[in-house]
Design an enzyme around this catalytic site. Sequence first.
Site: not given
Ligand SMILES: Cc1ncc(COP(=O)(O)O)c(C=O)c1O
Length: 414
Positions: A239, A273, A276, A312, A342
């Site tokens: 996140g 995790e 982005r 996006r 379109c």
């Molecule tokens: C469970 C989980 N972990 C990690 C991520 C990765 O998020 P980000 O790309 O914002 O780091 C997501 C994104 O939707 C997610 O659903």
Amino acid sequence: MDHFVLKQHETYCEDVPLARIAQEFGTPTYVYSRATLWRHGQRLLDAFASYPTLPCYAVKANSNLSLLREIFAMGFGADIVSLGELERSLKAGADPQKLVYSGVGKRRDEIEAALRRDIYAFNLESFAEVELISSVARELGKVARVSLRVNPNIDAKTNPKITTGLFSTKFGVVEEEARAMAERIRQSPQLSLVGVGCHIGSQILDLKPMAEAARRLADFAKGLQALGHELAFIDMGGGLGIRYNTEQPPEPEQYAEALLSAIRPTGLRLLIEPGRVLVGNVGILLTRVIARKQTPEKSFLIVDGAMNDLIRPSMYDSFHDICPVAEHTADLEKMDIVGPICETGDYFGKDRSLPASLHAGDLVYIRSAGAYGAAMASHYNSRPRAPEILVDGAQMKVIRRRETLDDLWALELN
Ligand SMILES: Cc1ncc(COP(=O)(O)O)c(C=O)c1O
């Protein structure tokens, strides 16, 4: 910081002019910088170096095998959400003991495959999943390591479509239900409770909700330990936001401190995790101007990339910086940068100030397209998917070829 820079009046990715990539591989094309990827990965690893942390790259952000290979070579594990992501990650050399499986709706066949591969843990998101995983594990004669995804009802203050930590969303379970799930897991010889976790959203720029979620999860973990559950980790999800425009995202060190100040006292291993933040600014979408067009109200720059290549802006109304590849000296003019699809929603940017001299044949590039770009691409309007090129210094490599017309209908022929 990234490696897409203007040198002698034209834009380069590392040591390769973008114009050369366009000439050799056509447009639209995704271009990734290996040096940027390693820089982002290393900064994240360094930020958490003081504490036992397993960073699991969120494969959904960009699942190209070559990028995955680089990411796993840095020591990352993976956060996966489908059978496809499981098999992709293993193909790219992931260590199964560094794989966590998230998602609100894992199918029986997906669970079975992940159990056979002996992944590190499943993040459970409902009571129904406890029963399902337990039954699949019983059939296979295996013990599944599981973690409870808690919904802390914390607003991540980001786009509602990527907010995942509120009770109004489908994700995770409330603490009370998670405690009941823990008791059920204790009774199942097929399950072993190893962790707790949460993921409150994506493109998060304010660390306060993250820190609050970490405190809540640390307290929740302590509560479970007091009940005799032996946990191994806390998974704080991904996140962390990046800069698309003028945002000032937290530095990796600030992010680490926000999480570690709550997690450190538990002594439990930390899982993160990130998606982005690792790959977002590693890539651009290179596209060529097809035409200029003027209506009584607006000026348009029509390019050969479209919403099927980068959804996006259409989907989240998100901002991507758009730049000419060659330096222009003309005055700036307001224009909408749109694709050929379109739909009025097919745009990359609205009312952007770009050189008035831009015309058919010129190249422009859309920044920050490394995450949720190629990964969310489609064939909409029967457009073959664009190739992906990885640049490493003066070298460039095709890491996904451009699709052909035959690729478009290959699966529809008897
Ligand atoms: C469970 C989980 N972990 C990690 C991520 C990765 O998020 P980000 O790309 O914002 O780091 C997501 C994104 O939707 C997610 O659903």
